[in-house]
Design a protein around this motif. Structure first.
Motif, PDB file in Angstrom:
ATOM      1  N   ILE A   1       0.843  -1.196   0.000  1.00 39.79           N
ATOM      2  CA  ILE A   1       0.000   0.000   0.000  1.00 39.79           C
ATOM      3  C   ILE A   1       0.879   1.247   0.000  1.00 39.79           C
ATOM      4  O   ILE A   1       1.885   1.309   0.695  1.00 39.79           O
ATOM      5  CB  ILE A   1      -0.898   0.028   1.259  1.00 39.79           C
ATOM      6  N   ASP A   2       0.464   2.264  -0.776  1.00 38.12           N
ATOM      7  CA  ASP A   2       1.038   3.598  -0.692  1.00 38.12           C
ATOM      8  C   ASP A   2       0.002   4.462   0.015  1.00 38.12           C
ATOM      9  O   ASP A   2      -1.155   4.551  -0.413  1.00 38.12           O
ATOM     10  CB  ASP A   2       1.321   4.184  -2.077  1.00 38.12           C
ATOM     11  N   PHE A   3       0.403   5.072   1.118  1.00 38.32           N
ATOM     12  CA  PHE A   3      -0.500   5.845   1.970  1.00 38.32           C
ATOM     13  C   PHE A   3      -0.084   7.308   1.895  1.00 38.32           C
ATOM     14  O   PHE A   3       0.999   7.671   2.357  1.00 38.32           O
ATOM     15  CB  PHE A   3      -0.385   5.317   3.404  1.00 38.32           C
ATOM     16  N   TYR A   4      -0.899   8.143   1.260  1.00 36.07           N
ATOM     17  CA  TYR A   4      -0.594   9.562   1.103  1.00 36.07           C
ATOM     18  C   TYR A   4      -1.380  10.361   2.126  1.00 36.07           C
ATOM     19  O   TYR A   4      -2.611  10.312   2.161  1.00 36.07           O
ATOM     20  CB  TYR A   4      -0.978  10.045  -0.306  1.00 36.07           C
ATOM     21  N   THR A   5      -0.658  11.107   2.975  1.00 28.91           N
ATOM     22  CA  THR A   5      -1.307  11.877   4.025  1.00 28.91           C
ATOM     23  C   THR A   5      -0.331  12.918   4.575  1.00 28.91           C
ATOM     24  O   THR A   5       0.753  13.108   4.047  1.00 28.91           O
ATOM     25  CB  THR A   5      -1.821  10.955   5.147  1.00 28.91           C
ATOM     26  N   HIS A   6      -0.721  13.550   5.649  1.00 27.74           N
ATOM     27  CA  HIS A   6       0.153  14.475   6.378  1.00 27.74           C
ATOM     28  C   HIS A   6       1.023  13.657   7.327  1.00 27.74           C
ATOM     29  O   HIS A   6       0.569  12.666   7.885  1.00 27.74           O
ATOM     30  CB  HIS A   6      -0.679  15.464   7.205  1.00 27.74           C
ATOM     31  N   ALA A   7       2.258  14.062   7.522  1.00 24.94           N
ATOM     32  CA  ALA A   7       3.156  13.333   8.420  1.00 24.94           C
ATOM     33  C   ALA A   7       2.622  13.334   9.844  1.00 24.94           C
ATOM     34  O   ALA A   7       2.761  12.362  10.567  1.00 24.94           O
ATOM     35  CB  ALA A   7       4.551  13.935   8.396  1.00 24.94           C
TER      36      ALA A   7
ATOM     37  N   ARG B   1      -3.069  -2.226  12.407  1.00 29.42           N
ATOM     38  CA  ARG B   1      -3.697  -3.378  13.077  1.00 29.42           C
ATOM     39  C   ARG B   1      -3.723  -4.605  12.167  1.00 29.42           C
ATOM     40  O   ARG B   1      -3.565  -5.727  12.627  1.00 29.42           O
ATOM     41  CB  ARG B   1      -5.129  -3.045  13.527  1.00 29.42           C
ATOM     42  N   PHE B   2      -3.920  -4.401  10.870  1.00 29.69           N
ATOM     43  CA  PHE B   2      -3.967  -5.516   9.925  1.00 29.69           C
ATOM     44  C   PHE B   2      -2.581  -6.101   9.676  1.00 29.69           C
ATOM     45  O   PHE B   2      -2.456  -7.214   9.175  1.00 29.69           O
ATOM     46  CB  PHE B   2      -4.553  -5.090   8.582  1.00 29.69           C
ATOM     47  N   GLY B   3      -1.538  -5.350  10.007  1.00 32.27           N
ATOM     48  CA  GLY B   3      -0.176  -5.825   9.786  1.00 32.27           C
ATOM     49  C   GLY B   3       0.248  -5.815   8.329  1.00 32.27           C
ATOM     50  O   GLY B   3       1.126  -6.574   7.921  1.00 32.27           O
ATOM     51  N   VAL B   4      -0.345  -4.935   7.547  1.00 32.42           N
ATOM     52  CA  VAL B   4      -0.023  -4.830   6.112  1.00 32.42           C
ATOM     53  C   VAL B   4       1.097  -3.807   5.933  1.00 32.42           C
ATOM     54  O   VAL B   4       1.054  -2.716   6.505  1.00 32.42           O
ATOM     55  CB  VAL B   4      -1.271  -4.410   5.306  1.00 32.42           C
ATOM     56  N   ALA B   5       2.094  -4.161   5.126  1.00 35.24           N
ATOM     57  CA  ALA B   5       3.206  -3.246   4.858  1.00 35.24           C
ATOM     58  C   ALA B   5       2.716  -2.078   4.010  1.00 35.24           C
ATOM     59  O   ALA B   5       1.954  -2.267   3.058  1.00 35.24           O
ATOM     60  CB  ALA B   5       4.323  -3.982   4.136  1.00 35.24           C
ATOM     61  N   TYR B   6       3.140  -0.877   4.368  1.00 35.58           N
ATOM     62  CA  TYR B   6       2.774   0.297   3.574  1.00 35.58           C
ATOM     63  C   TYR B   6       3.900   1.321   3.586  1.00 35.58           C
ATOM     64  O   TYR B   6       4.738   1.347   4.481  1.00 35.58           O
ATOM     65  CB  TYR B   6       1.462   0.917   4.062  1.00 35.58           C
ATOM     66  N   SER B   7       3.897   2.143   2.550  1.00 31.64           N
ATOM     67  CA  SER B   7       4.824   3.271   2.461  1.00 31.64           C
ATOM     68  C   SER B   7       4.045   4.531   2.758  1.00 31.64           C
ATOM     69  O   SER B   7       3.010   4.789   2.134  1.00 31.64           O
ATOM     70  CB  SER B   7       5.420   3.377   1.052  1.00 31.64           C
ATOM     71  N   LEU B   8       4.531   5.308   3.710  1.00 36.17           N
ATOM     72  CA  LEU B   8       3.879   6.556   4.090  1.00 36.17           C
ATOM     73  C   LEU B   8       4.488   7.695   3.281  1.00 36.17           C
ATOM     74  O   LEU B   8       5.710   7.863   3.255  1.00 36.17           O
ATOM     75  CB  LEU B   8       4.074   6.807   5.590  1.00 36.17           C
ATOM     76  N   HIS B   9       3.636   8.443   2.603  1.00 31.85           N
ATOM     77  CA  HIS B   9       4.077   9.580   1.797  1.00 31.85           C
ATOM     78  C   HIS B   9       3.509  10.853   2.406  1.00 31.85           C
ATOM     79  O   HIS B   9       2.293  11.052   2.422  1.00 31.85           O
ATOM     80  CB  HIS B   9       3.603   9.427   0.344  1.00 31.85           C
ATOM     81  N   ASP B  10       4.384  11.695   2.922  1.00 27.21           N
ATOM     82  CA  ASP B  10       4.016  12.948   3.572  1.00 27.21           C
ATOM     83  C   ASP B  10       3.785  14.005   2.497  1.00 27.21           C
ATOM     84  O   ASP B  10       4.736  14.470   1.868  1.00 27.21           O
ATOM     85  CB  ASP B  10       5.139  13.368   4.514  1.00 27.21           C
ATOM     86  N   ILE B  11       2.531  14.392   2.291  1.00 27.42           N
ATOM     87  CA  ILE B  11       2.216  15.332   1.217  1.00 27.42           C
ATOM     88  C   ILE B  11       2.744  16.742   1.474  1.00 27.42           C
ATOM     89  O   ILE B  11       2.815  17.547   0.556  1.00 27.42           O
ATOM     90  CB  ILE B  11       0.707  15.385   0.942  1.00 27.42           C
ATOM     91  N   GLU B  12       3.114  17.027   2.709  1.00 26.33           N
ATOM     92  CA  GLU B  12       3.630  18.354   3.024  1.00 26.33           C
ATOM     93  C   GLU B  12       5.138  18.463   2.846  1.00 26.33           C
ATOM     94  O   GLU B  12       5.664  19.552   2.636  1.00 26.33           O
ATOM     95  CB  GLU B  12       3.252  18.739   4.449  1.00 26.33           C
TER      96      GLU B  12
ATOM     97  N   GLU C   1       7.287  15.659   1.233  1.00 27.69           N
ATOM     98  CA  GLU C   1       7.868  14.810   0.200  1.00 27.69           C
ATOM     99  C   GLU C   1       7.584  15.418  -1.172  1.00 27.69           C
ATOM    100  O   GLU C   1       6.415  15.598  -1.545  1.00 27.69           O
ATOM    101  CB  GLU C   1       7.265  13.402   0.285  1.00 27.69           C
ATOM    102  N   ASP C   2       8.630  15.736  -1.895  1.00 22.97           N
ATOM    103  CA  ASP C   2       8.466  16.340  -3.220  1.00 22.97           C
ATOM    104  C   ASP C   2       7.565  15.493  -4.107  1.00 22.97           C
ATOM    105  O   ASP C   2       7.796  14.294  -4.273  1.00 22.97           O
ATOM    106  CB  ASP C   2       9.823  16.521  -3.916  1.00 22.97           C
ATOM    107  N   GLY C   3       6.537  16.129  -4.635  1.00 19.85           N
ATOM    108  CA  GLY C   3       5.645  15.477  -5.571  1.00 19.85           C
ATOM    109  C   GLY C   3       4.550  14.615  -4.963  1.00 19.85           C
ATOM    110  O   GLY C   3       3.676  14.124  -5.678  1.00 19.85           O
ATOM    111  N   ALA C   4       4.566  14.394  -3.653  1.00 25.12           N
ATOM    112  CA  ALA C   4       3.589  13.500  -3.026  1.00 25.12           C
ATOM    113  C   ALA C   4       2.170  14.046  -3.117  1.00 25.12           C
ATOM    114  O   ALA C   4       1.231  13.298  -3.398  1.00 25.12           O
ATOM    115  CB  ALA C   4       3.958  13.218  -1.571  1.00 25.12           C
ATOM    116  N   ALA C   5       1.978  15.341  -2.894  1.00 22.59           N
ATOM    117  CA  ALA C   5       0.636  15.922  -2.967  1.00 22.59           C
ATOM    118  C   ALA C   5       0.082  15.795  -4.382  1.00 22.59           C
ATOM    119  O   ALA C   5      -1.070  15.412  -4.583  1.00 22.59           O
ATOM    120  CB  ALA C   5       0.653  17.380  -2.522  1.00 22.59           C
ATOM    121  N   GLU C   6       0.926  16.100  -5.356  1.00 26.27           N
ATOM    122  CA  GLU C   6       0.506  16.003  -6.754  1.00 26.27           C
ATOM    123  C   GLU C   6       0.189  14.560  -7.136  1.00 26.27           C
ATOM    124  O   GLU C   6      -0.759  14.290  -7.866  1.00 26.27           O
ATOM    125  CB  GLU C   6       1.593  16.568  -7.674  1.00 26.27           C
TER     126      GLU C   6
END
Length: 86
Positions: free
Chosen positions: A6-12, A28-39, A41-46
């Motif tokens: 999962i790619d998770f786009y949100t605020h840090a 809780r589900f134990g699923v691996a995800y990458s957190l993308h801080d839209i504030e 990380e370059d280009g994350a918001a877009e």
């Protein structure tokens, strides 16, 4: 190499209920995800807007290319089960 399902786009610093619900559920589900801080990380918001066509957060993109915006815990659990992640 990023092996996250999962790619998770949100605020840090999660400030909204939807982000807290989404991130807490995935944890809780134990699923691996990458957190993308839209504030910060370059280009994350877009990228989040390009994925969903919306400016709502969080945007959660799955490895199969599907995505959810501001999902409930129930919606997120159903999607993870559908994809065999849990």
């Amino acid at each position: 190499i990023d092996n996250a399902a999962i790619d998770f786009y949100t605020h840090a610093e999660p400030t909204g209920a939807a982000t807290a619900i989404g991130q807490g559920s995935i944890d809780r589900f134990g699923v691996a995800y990458s957190l993308h801080d839209i504030e910060h990380e370059d280009g994350a918001a877009e990228k989040a807007i390009a994925i969903s066509g919306q400016q709502h957060i969080p945007v959660i993109r799955f490895a199969d290319g599907s995505w959810l915006v501001e999902p409930s815990a129930t919606q997120l659990q159903a999607k993870c089960k559908e994809l065999g992640l849990i």
